[in-house]
Design an enzyme around this catalytic site. Structure first.
Site, PDB file in Angstrom:
ATOM      1  N   HIS A  60       0.790  -1.227   0.000  1.00  0.00           N
ATOM      2  CA  HIS A  60       0.000   0.000   0.000  1.00  0.00           C
ATOM      3  C   HIS A  60       0.829   1.287   0.000  1.00  0.00           C
ATOM      4  O   HIS A  60       0.288   2.389   0.052  1.00  0.00           O
ATOM      5  CB  HIS A  60      -0.933  -0.026   1.223  1.00  0.00           C
ATOM      6  CG  HIS A  60      -2.170   0.755   1.038  1.00  0.00           C
ATOM      7  ND1 HIS A  60      -2.418   1.912   1.748  1.00  0.00           N
ATOM      8  CD2 HIS A  60      -3.227   0.575   0.217  1.00  0.00           C
ATOM      9  CE1 HIS A  60      -3.593   2.405   1.379  1.00  0.00           C
ATOM     10  NE2 HIS A  60      -4.096   1.613   0.457  1.00  0.00           N
ATOM     11  N   LYS A 100       2.895   4.445  -1.284  1.00  0.00           N
ATOM     12  CA  LYS A 100       2.840   5.331  -2.453  1.00  0.00           C
ATOM     13  C   LYS A 100       3.990   6.291  -2.283  1.00  0.00           C
ATOM     14  O   LYS A 100       3.917   7.248  -1.517  1.00  0.00           O
ATOM     15  CB  LYS A 100       1.521   6.111  -2.520  1.00  0.00           C
ATOM     16  CG  LYS A 100       0.296   5.238  -2.613  1.00  0.00           C
ATOM     17  CD  LYS A 100      -0.437   5.334  -1.321  1.00  0.00           C
ATOM     18  CE  LYS A 100      -1.721   4.523  -1.408  1.00  0.00           C
ATOM     19  NZ  LYS A 100      -2.375   4.451  -0.139  1.00  0.00           N
ATOM     20  N   ASP A 105      16.167  11.316  -7.884  1.00  0.00           N
ATOM     21  CA  ASP A 105      17.566  11.718  -7.704  1.00  0.00           C
ATOM     22  C   ASP A 105      17.958  11.706  -6.231  1.00  0.00           C
ATOM     23  O   ASP A 105      18.389  12.721  -5.664  1.00  0.00           O
ATOM     24  CB  ASP A 105      17.806  13.106  -8.323  1.00  0.00           C
ATOM     25  CG  ASP A 105      17.596  13.117  -9.835  1.00  0.00           C
ATOM     26  OD1 ASP A 105      17.790  12.061 -10.474  1.00  0.00           O
ATOM     27  OD2 ASP A 105      17.239  14.179 -10.366  1.00  0.00           O
TER      28      ASP A 105
END
Length: 167
Positions: free
Chosen positions: A124, A126, A131
């Protein structure tokens, strides 16, 4: 250590991460520094924040996502990949394979390295790392799924954190 932690650790090491051990179960405590951009949907253009960050990437992008149905975000990752940015993606297995509109095939067709996390009941997270070895690298995180619904109809949040390489 479970296989996903090992893969995530390998991914972070390959991106130049040299922070605290991922094997330690102690939460990390980092000094706050850098900048924070915050967006709430549907009022703010969180997807625009993500697209600008991806379009500004110079060397590396690592994505871990749950729902990924945003064609715009997939296309931004493909553009980055085509201009030589190293792009890697981990997605929740169930969502990637069963969700209508999943961008899994789009990313795979562009030869972007993909992993599916079937180890957890729901992968779950996100998060997008951009960089990470750069002093102005970015971490994008929050409840925001990389989906059309997240921008258009859900109540979601997104944080863009810059200027904290340890993070």
């Amino acid at each position: 250590m479970n296989p996903i932690t090992m893969r995530l650790g390998f991914l972070l090491i390959s991106l130049g991460f040299s922070g605290p051990s991922l094997c330690d179960n102690t939460p990390l405590h980092l000094n706050a520094k850098g900048t924070i951009e915050l967006a709430f949907t549907p009022e703010h253009n969180a997807q625009g924040v993500i697209l600008r960050a991806i379009d500004g990437a110079r060397r590396q992008i690592a994505v871990q996502g749950y729902s990924f149905t945003s064609r715009d975000i997939a296309e931004a990752l493909i553009r980055a990949h085509q201009r030589g940015v190293r792009v890697q993606v981990i997605l929740d297995t169930d969502q990637a394979l069963r969700l209508s509109g999943s961008q899994l095939d789009t990313l795979a067709a562009a030869a972007i390295p993909l992993w599916l996390d079937g180890y957890h009941r729901a992968a779950h997270s996100k998060i997008i790392l951009i960089d990470p070895s750069d002093p102005q690298g970015a971490v994008l995180t929050g409840s925001y799924n990389f989906s059309n619904a997240a921008q258009q109809s859900n109540s979601e949040n997104l944080l863009l954190l810059r200027g904290n390489p340890t993070l």
